[in-house]
Design a protein around this motif. Structure first.
Motif, PDB file in Angstrom:
ATOM      1  N   ARG A  80      52.654  30.612  22.968  1.00 17.41           N
ATOM      2  CA  ARG A  80      52.637  30.541  21.514  1.00 17.41           C
ATOM      3  C   ARG A  80      53.434  31.696  20.911  1.00 17.41           C
ATOM      4  O   ARG A  80      54.211  31.501  19.980  1.00 17.41           O
TER       5      ARG A  80
ATOM      6  N   ILE B  68      34.319  30.845  36.020  1.00 14.40           N
ATOM      7  CA  ILE B  68      33.110  31.597  35.694  1.00 14.40           C
ATOM      8  C   ILE B  68      31.940  31.034  36.487  1.00 14.40           C
ATOM      9  O   ILE B  68      31.036  31.749  36.897  1.00 14.40           O
ATOM     10  N   PHE B  69      31.976  29.735  36.704  1.00 16.84           N
ATOM     11  CA  PHE B  69      30.809  29.069  37.244  1.00 16.84           C
ATOM     12  C   PHE B  69      30.899  28.884  38.752  1.00 16.84           C
ATOM     13  O   PHE B  69      29.905  28.733  39.424  1.00 16.84           O
ATOM     14  N   GLU B  70      32.118  28.918  39.294  1.00 15.13           N
ATOM     15  CA  GLU B  70      32.279  28.862  40.752  1.00 15.13           C
ATOM     16  C   GLU B  70      33.306  29.923  41.121  1.00 15.13           C
ATOM     17  O   GLU B  70      34.502  29.654  41.120  1.00 15.13           O
TER      18      GLU B  70
ATOM     19  N   THR C  18      45.175  29.547  32.198  1.00 18.99           N
ATOM     20  CA  THR C  18      45.934  28.789  31.201  1.00 18.99           C
ATOM     21  C   THR C  18      45.759  29.368  29.803  1.00 18.99           C
ATOM     22  O   THR C  18      46.635  29.210  28.956  1.00 18.99           O
ATOM     23  N   ALA C  19      44.619  30.036  29.551  1.00 17.09           N
ATOM     24  CA  ALA C  19      44.402  30.603  28.214  1.00 17.09           C
ATOM     25  C   ALA C  19      45.456  31.678  27.929  1.00 17.09           C
ATOM     26  O   ALA C  19      46.130  31.653  26.899  1.00 17.09           O
ATOM     27  N   ASN C  20      45.604  32.619  28.891  1.00 16.08           N
ATOM     28  CA  ASN C  20      46.602  33.679  28.694  1.00 16.08           C
ATOM     29  C   ASN C  20      48.005  33.083  28.589  1.00 16.08           C
ATOM     30  O   ASN C  20      48.815  33.505  27.758  1.00 16.08           O
TER      31      ASN C  20
ATOM     32  N   ALA D 188      48.880  30.122  27.614  1.00 14.68           N
ATOM     33  CA  ALA D 188      49.059  29.415  26.341  1.00 14.68           C
ATOM     34  C   ALA D 188      49.344  30.405  25.218  1.00 14.68           C
ATOM     35  O   ALA D 188      50.188  30.151  24.345  1.00 14.68           O
ATOM     36  N   ILE D 189      48.634  31.544  25.247  1.00 16.71           N
ATOM     37  CA  ILE D 189      48.842  32.556  24.205  1.00 16.71           C
ATOM     38  C   ILE D 189      50.240  33.162  24.329  1.00 16.71           C
ATOM     39  O   ILE D 189      50.947  33.365  23.337  1.00 16.71           O
TER      40      ILE D 189
ATOM     41  N   LEU E 278      45.824  39.484  21.669  1.00 18.39           N
ATOM     42  CA  LEU E 278      45.180  39.387  22.981  1.00 18.39           C
ATOM     43  C   LEU E 278      45.077  40.775  23.620  1.00 18.39           C
ATOM     44  O   LEU E 278      44.045  41.145  24.182  1.00 18.39           O
TER      45      LEU E 278
ATOM     46  N   ARG F 272      44.101  38.951  36.947  1.00 22.63           N
ATOM     47  CA  ARG F 272      43.503  38.225  35.817  1.00 22.63           C
ATOM     48  C   ARG F 272      44.509  37.825  34.760  1.00 22.63           C
ATOM     49  O   ARG F 272      44.222  36.971  33.925  1.00 22.63           O
TER      50      ARG F 272
ATOM     51  N   ARG G 223      42.462  32.923  36.947  1.00 21.93           N
ATOM     52  CA  ARG G 223      41.089  33.218  36.623  1.00 21.93           C
ATOM     53  C   ARG G 223      40.206  32.621  37.703  1.00 21.93           C
ATOM     54  O   ARG G 223      40.466  31.539  38.221  1.00 21.93           O
ATOM     55  N   ARG G 224      39.152  33.391  38.003  1.00 21.12           N
ATOM     56  CA  ARG G 224      38.111  32.850  38.859  1.00 21.12           C
ATOM     57  C   ARG G 224      37.216  32.044  37.949  1.00 21.12           C
ATOM     58  O   ARG G 224      36.846  32.502  36.877  1.00 21.12           O
TER      59      ARG G 224
ATOM     60  N   SER H  42      43.914  31.510  16.201  1.00 20.85           N
ATOM     61  CA  SER H  42      44.591  31.372  17.486  1.00 20.85           C
ATOM     62  C   SER H  42      45.345  32.668  17.748  1.00 20.85           C
ATOM     63  O   SER H  42      46.071  33.161  16.896  1.00 20.85           O
ATOM     64  N   LEU H  43      45.135  33.203  18.939  1.00 20.89           N
ATOM     65  CA  LEU H  43      45.634  34.539  19.228  1.00 20.89           C
ATOM     66  C   LEU H  43      47.127  34.523  19.518  1.00 20.89           C
ATOM     67  O   LEU H  43      47.672  33.533  19.993  1.00 20.89           O
TER      68      LEU H  43
END
Lengths: 342, 296
Positions: free
Chosen positions: B79, B61-63, B71-73, B75-76, B251, B54, B58-59, B245-246
């Motif tokens: 930064r 959420i919807f499929e 990309t969230a991790n 990007a953090i 995080l 993880r 990421r899997r 923004s984290l």
């Protein structure tokens, strides 16, 4: 040096023995939540010295107490965490011989799902999580989550949202008509889209912001009712809104830890805060209701009939108690939350 | 061996502290990153690589079959690294003249100037950070002065921006750059500068070919001291950045708190450690390569 250290240790031992003889009660509670006069009054009545230690989240409190060796007697968990505390055996059942005034609890707050029949805890305070708006800038309807999720231009860019994932997710889920821990993917997608679209309108996700609202840093936000009242008392332009689509209700509850050092003093304290005049002090300090019958009579005049305290009857049904979601749901919430804050 | 064989025992206290205080917690973090999250925090003792998965992926959420980069991790992460690099550069640019000023005072007055540098350490970091908040908020000191002087008509939004984070971090970490720079300059032989001028070196040439190479060890030490704590900064982004923004520290804290996923928090913490070590090695190999030959 060695000698000094020895002396210090001796002094420490001496002081603990002396204190032990009089009785010490160690309370572990949320920060900025306990009226100093409440503790002074308890000490005056019982001769028991009280120390107070702060925590800033349910998770912090739970993690620390689970480790053991904490030395605390009383903790004040929120409703969503009570079942975890109880099932893990971290709390001691109330001692009816000492906690004699359970009848003072408002009947609405006795058979609560998180502690049926109040076997482990007594109410400390309860409140709602809604929205705060500067009505001098925006005179539209404020009983809606739209002031934060889809804000009017006069509020956009000046919005603060408390960094409480479960509260914010709940409001967003209720906004889309869902249940708190729903796994419905269409729902969660809408929730994510709403939050992602709302985020650019927000200035901050910050906690300690009564001063910041008063100072004019923020014009709207997701906030607690009692904190909003503290803001309004300093700037009457601010008002509290109850999102009609649904908003979280919460209650914090005082309980005795099963490994308490001084369970007797702790039980005495629980019975002490069941007295209306003492419960009123809790409310006067943090500006939340307390769930003890007759305590209103002892509250500050500005608490009486305050719009943040008295939920309007037509919006009362929209308030909902939450639950701690299972890990797989919480993971999805965290993922959405992280995506929003990336 | 003889009697000397027991001498190592004298190191034992240091070894015990190092093993218990430094490696112990790290080992626990490393182990936790391969376990499963417990109920409401903590871990259960079931081996799992899910946390590490993880961190990077990421899997959807919807499929759930759709796996993409997280990309969230990332990007953090980026930064944090980028803000830390900027902080380090700002500290170096501001720290160099400051340290130079101190190093060129008379030996008697230098302790006084050094003493001034250490004054911020007397106050708790949190309190200093809130003081900055007070200065840059919309009706804070700076905006009040600017509004009063007529330079601006609307308060500048400084608080809760990346600028605020940078300002806070540069302020907090500046002494950590000044002190090693000063130490390097203090050891410098000033007659080398005279020699440079004697050989018709311009001011720029003297700075570039003599002073900078000589204080390079100070830059290296200072950069390390600034960059490492900057990348894990928690308080400054939280208080001055407003938490919108984290950064990495936030995080990681999120996973141990509201996220209730300790293994993921542990894996992120381990990754941060790895990133710092790799960055250090690259930095020392590129910047510090010729350091040994040039030292005077």
């Amino acid at each position: 040096m060695k000698k000094q250290a020895g002396l210090a240790i001796a002094a420490l031992l001496a002081s603990t023995t002396v204190a032990g003889a009089e009785g010490v009660l160690n309370i572990y509670n949320w920060g900025n939540y306990t009226h100093p006069e409440l503790l002074e009054r308890f000490t005056a009545e019982t001769g028991i010295t009280v120390t107070l230690t702060d925590y800033d989240s349910n998770d912090t409190a739970l993690a620390r107490v689970r480790q053991g060796g904490h030395g605390f007697d009383i903790v004040v968990p929120s409703d969503t965490y009570m079942q975890t505390w109880i099932t893990e055996g971290l709390l001691m059942p109330l001692d009816p011989a000492i906690v004699t005034d359970r009848a003072n609890i408002d009947p609405n707050w006795i058979d609560v799902p998180f502690d049926p029949g109040r076997e482990y805890s007594v109410p400390w305070a309860w409140g709602t999580t809604g929205v705060i708006v500067n009505t001098a800038l925006y005179d539209g309807d404020i009983n809606t989550a739209d002031v934060v999720f889809n804000p009017p231009p006069e509020l956009s860019g000046r919005i603060n949202v408390i960094p409480e994932m479960s509260d914010v997710m709940s409001i967003a889920i209720y906004y889309h008509g869902g249940e708190r821990c729903s796994m419905d993917t269409d729902l969660l997608r809408s929730v994510r889209d709403t939050l992602m679209a709302a985020k650019p309108h927000w200035l901050a996700l910050d906690y300690g912001t009564v001063d910041a609202y008063v100072a004019g840093d923020f014009n709207a936000g997701i906030y607690w009712n009692g904190a909003t009242m503290r803001v309004r008392l300093q700037n009457p332009d601010f008002a509290y809104g109850y999102p009609v689509t649904g908003y979280p209700l919460w209650m914090d509850n005082a309980a005795v830890l099963s490994d308490a050092q001084n369970p007797e003093a702790a039980m005495k304290f629980l019975n002490f805060i069941l007295q209306p005049e003492n419960a009123a002090l809790i409310s006067n300090f943090a500006r939340y209701s307390n769930g003890i019958l007759g305590s209103e009579a002892f509250m500050d005049p500005e608490m009486q009939g305050a719009p943040e305290i008295d939920v309007p009857s037509e919006l009362a049904a929209a308030g909902r108690f939450g639950e701690a979601c299972p890990q797989e749901v919480n993971d999805i919430h965290t993922q959405i939350w992280t995506e929003m804050l990336q | 061996m003889g009697g000397n064989g027991w001498k190592w025992l004298l190191c034992a206290p240091a070894l015990v502290v190092l093993v218990l205080a430094a490696s112990g917690p790290l080992v626990i973090v490393a182990i936790y990153s391969f376990l499963s999250p417990g109920n409401m925090g903590g871990v259960t003792w079931e081996f799992s690589t899910e946390a590490w998965f993880r961190v990077f992926f990421r899997r959807d959420i919807f499929e759930p079959d759709l796996v993409t980069w997280n990309t969230a991790n990332l990007a953090i992460f980026w930064r944090s690294v980028w803000l830390s690099i900027q902080t380090t550069v700002i500290c170096a640019v501001l720290g160099f003249p400051t340290a130079w000023f101190i190093a060129t005072r008379s030996p008697r007055s230098r302790p006084f100037w050094l003493f001034l540098i250490t004054i911020p350490f007397w106050t708790n970091l949190l309190i200093r950070t809130f003081a900055i908040q007070e200065m840059i908020r919309n009706n804070g000191t700076i905006n009040t002065v600017l509004l009063w002087s007529g330079l601006i008509e609307q308060p500048l939004q400084m608080l809760f921006t990346d600028f605020a984070i940078l300002l806070g971090m540069a302020y907090v970490f500046l002494p950590l750059m000044v002190l090693p720079l000063y130490a390097a300059m203090d050891k410098m032989n000033l007659s080398l500068i005279e020699a440079g001028y004697d050989l018709y070196g311009s001011r720029g040439a003297v700075l570039w070919h003599i002073i900078l190479p000589l204080v390079k060890p100070g830059f290296i030490a200072g950069s390390i001291l600034v960059f490492i704590p900057a990348i894990g900064a928690y308080v400054t982004p939280r208080v001055l950045g407003g938490g919108q923004s984290l950064m990495l520290g936030n995080l990681i804290a999120l996973q141990f708190g509201q996220g209730r996923n300790w293994p993921l928090g542990s894996a992120l913490a381990m990754l941060m450690l790895i990133v710092v070590v790799v960055a250090l090695v690259i930095y020392l190999r590129t910047v510090g390569r010729s350091d040994g030959e040039r030292r005077v």
